[in-house]
Motif scaffolding. Sequence first.
Motif, mmCIF file in Angstrom:
data_model
loop_
_atom_site.group_PDB
_atom_site.id
_atom_site.type_symbol
_atom_site.label_atom_id
_atom_site.label_comp_id
_atom_site.label_asym_id
_atom_site.label_seq_id
_atom_site.Cartn_x
_atom_site.Cartn_y
_atom_site.Cartn_z
ATOM 1 N N CYS A 36 67.839 54.542 42.078
ATOM 2 C CA CYS A 36 69.084 53.641 42.860
ATOM 3 C C CYS A 36 68.822 54.151 44.375
ATOM 4 O O CYS A 36 69.617 53.708 45.156
ATOM 5 C CB CYS A 36 70.228 54.096 42.423
ATOM 6 N N GLY A 37 68.067 55.241 44.591
ATOM 7 C CA GLY A 37 67.754 55.734 46.235
ATOM 8 C C GLY A 37 68.313 56.709 46.623
ATOM 9 O O GLY A 37 69.039 56.710 47.484
ATOM 10 N N CYS A 38 68.508 57.715 45.631
ATOM 11 C CA CYS A 38 69.129 58.914 46.023
ATOM 12 C C CYS A 38 68.413 59.880 47.122
ATOM 13 O O CYS A 38 68.002 60.878 46.755
ATOM 14 C CB CYS A 38 69.544 59.976 44.692
ATOM 15 N N ASP A 39 68.492 59.253 48.016
ATOM 16 C CA ASP A 39 68.433 60.445 49.553
ATOM 17 C C ASP A 39 66.845 60.744 49.584
ATOM 18 O O ASP A 39 66.233 60.891 50.520
ATOM 19 C CB ASP A 39 68.815 61.498 49.055
ATOM 20 N N TYR A 40 66.092 61.193 48.425
ATOM 21 C CA TYR A 40 64.900 62.087 48.798
ATOM 22 C C TYR A 40 63.691 61.132 48.624
ATOM 23 O O TYR A 40 62.518 61.701 48.778
ATOM 24 C CB TYR A 40 64.965 63.106 47.672
ATOM 25 N N LYS A 74 61.935 65.147 51.090
ATOM 26 C CA LYS A 74 62.462 64.263 51.903
ATOM 27 C C LYS A 74 61.165 63.682 52.937
ATOM 28 O O LYS A 74 61.493 63.421 54.041
ATOM 29 C CB LYS A 74 63.721 64.520 52.734
ATOM 30 N N GLY A 75 60.035 63.354 52.477
ATOM 31 C CA GLY A 75 59.054 62.829 53.136
ATOM 32 C C GLY A 75 59.340 61.666 54.131
ATOM 33 O O GLY A 75 59.691 61.882 55.191
ATOM 34 N N GLY A 76 59.094 60.634 53.516
ATOM 35 C CA GLY A 76 59.491 59.478 54.539
ATOM 36 C C GLY A 76 60.863 59.305 54.971
ATOM 37 O O GLY A 76 61.130 58.759 56.240
ATOM 38 N N GLU A 77 61.865 59.637 54.206
ATOM 39 C CA GLU A 77 63.242 59.743 54.493
ATOM 40 C C GLU A 77 63.505 60.611 55.660
ATOM 41 O O GLU A 77 64.201 60.030 56.682
ATOM 42 C CB GLU A 77 64.129 60.037 53.447
ATOM 43 N N LEU A 78 62.949 61.652 55.905
ATOM 44 C CA LEU A 78 63.198 62.450 56.805
ATOM 45 C C LEU A 78 62.543 62.002 57.920
ATOM 46 O O LEU A 78 63.323 61.994 59.415
ATOM 47 C CB LEU A 78 62.518 63.868 56.612
ATOM 48 N N GLY A 119 59.174 64.688 42.600
ATOM 49 C CA GLY A 119 59.410 65.811 43.722
ATOM 50 C C GLY A 119 60.764 65.595 43.509
ATOM 51 O O GLY A 119 61.673 66.801 43.418
ATOM 52 N N ALA A 120 61.393 64.444 43.632
ATOM 53 C CA ALA A 120 63.006 64.339 43.668
ATOM 54 C C ALA A 120 63.519 65.019 42.400
ATOM 55 O O ALA A 120 64.693 65.637 42.215
ATOM 56 C CB ALA A 120 63.339 62.900 43.977
#
Length: 543
Positions: free
Chosen positions: A218-222, A79-83, A445-446
């Motif tokens: 679609c942008g699942c979180d990670y 979760k690099g940037g998302e985190l 990674g995702a």
Amino acid sequence: MEVESYMGRIVAIDASMALYQFLIAIRAQGGEGTAAAVLTNAEGEQTSHIQGMFNRTIRLLSAGIKPVYVFDGKPPNMKGGELAKRQAKRAEAQKKLEEARAKGDIEAIEKHEGALVKVSKKDAEDVKVLLRAMGVPVVEAPCEAEAQCAELVRGGKAYAAGTEDMDVLTFAATRQLRKLTFSSSKKADQRIVEINHARLLNDIGLTNDQFVDLCILCGCDYTNRIDKVGPKTALKLIKQHGSIEAILKSMSTSPKEYDRVPDEWLDADTRSKRKAKRRAQALARLTNTENRVPLETTKPKEDNNAHHQDIDNKQQQDKNKIQPLAFAATTNEIPAFAPTTQSVNTSTAEATFAATTNEIPAFAPTTQSVNISTEIEATSAPTTTEIVQQPLMTEATENIIPMEVDEDEFIPVKTAELKESESTEIELEEQNDEDESKHVPEYIGARKLFKEHEIIPAKDIQLKWTKPDEAALRAFLIDKMGFAAERVDGAIKKLITAQGSLKQQRMDSFFKVLPKKVDGNVNKRPPPPASKKPAAAKKKKTR
DNA sequence: ACTCTGTCAACAGACGGG
DNA sequence: GCCCGTCC
DNA sequence: ACCTGTTGACAGAG
């Protein structure tokens, strides 16, 4: 589906998510001029989640549904940037909350409190105590609860995963139940939505590997997402090209499109080339302020991003002039090469991930593929097991055409003039480049996270529903949490009735025909109908 | 004018009495 | 059924 | 110490 159809079924539920919702939803008005707050006991411990969990569990059991609650373990180390984004958001909310408190702005207080709700370790432990006293099984996942729920279903320990979160399907749960929150007083639309993984794949015509890629797109979180690519476009692209690698390769032929691919999705080489280009552009614009040549991707959307820009400006204005320009040059909020904590976090998080994934034992991948392919049968069975494994991934990655760096249509580069004034910024960036040689594209990674998530194999898990421990329940709810004795006793009565009838109902479902009012039958497992096409719309259509 | 997409902000429970 | 106050 | 999906209003592109 009607609630009755699930009598006797075991449903795996992501407990953490439920707790989170209860903490947000169950609040009391604290009188005039006070913000709504979570329910608490005399010691000030939160009790909203206890209340919610207790009620909901009794209701499920009364309906003959057997819940097993799965708790999160350690968060996945990615979760690099998302985190980083979430942390920033959180900090922002915290700040705003304090401001609002100082001003006494009740509405703002509530708003920001909501954004800061967090399920603590203690909250989860309290609920585990409650559930065990209720005789309901608890599973502690090593990592993400959704992944563990999916494994329980795949391994036959549960009929379905009960959650609103679409991620369970990406984790290849065989079935998902949504809208499991039917209430006792009958409002409209009490139906439970059942989604069958194999049928879903069949309907949209994708293999599981392709479906995972679709979810990532679609942008699942990670991960970050590709600008302008939403569900529809993502599906179209996946169908057209078959994998993310192939899509990227195709996009790389058009600079305009390829610009939308986030830096984090590129391999190290392409990424550093892109950065070099951006740097050149930024510098050119800096030194050439009178003569700016407009970039096509430059227009920032004022309404959407003005806010962020303001913040950035406040903090960095005089320190680093490159930042606003770089911001303008990319559609992402945070330029990857900006010397901020964000980019540092990103690279370290990814490095950690890369290091740890090697340790992940060979859990899921085989089980997943096998189960899916056997269920899909007709359409895509032959391809599922082999189509996207390592070979395709790496092969395709290598084939991605690097972006052209040298031919800049719009930038009049006068390198000689740039050097002395901006040398400090350039050095900063180049230091970062060192770490980035190890960069692994984010979507890979995702993908690993979805396909090889750390879980306890279903066969190692035994689930039991037992009689509630009445004394323990009263001690916990009444003595410790301060619940009204009367209500608790009433609830316990319901609980005992429900638990008692569980066995009966289960026997019934084996030996008797189901109640007349139910027109479908429980065991119906409709074979993938070749004709049924409209279901494809069902996934996205909100209806 | 119309459709398709994407983005943003706001929002999320359950019971029981009237 | 729906509305609304309450749960701790 | 991390933690989300849905919905409806809206804007922009084709």
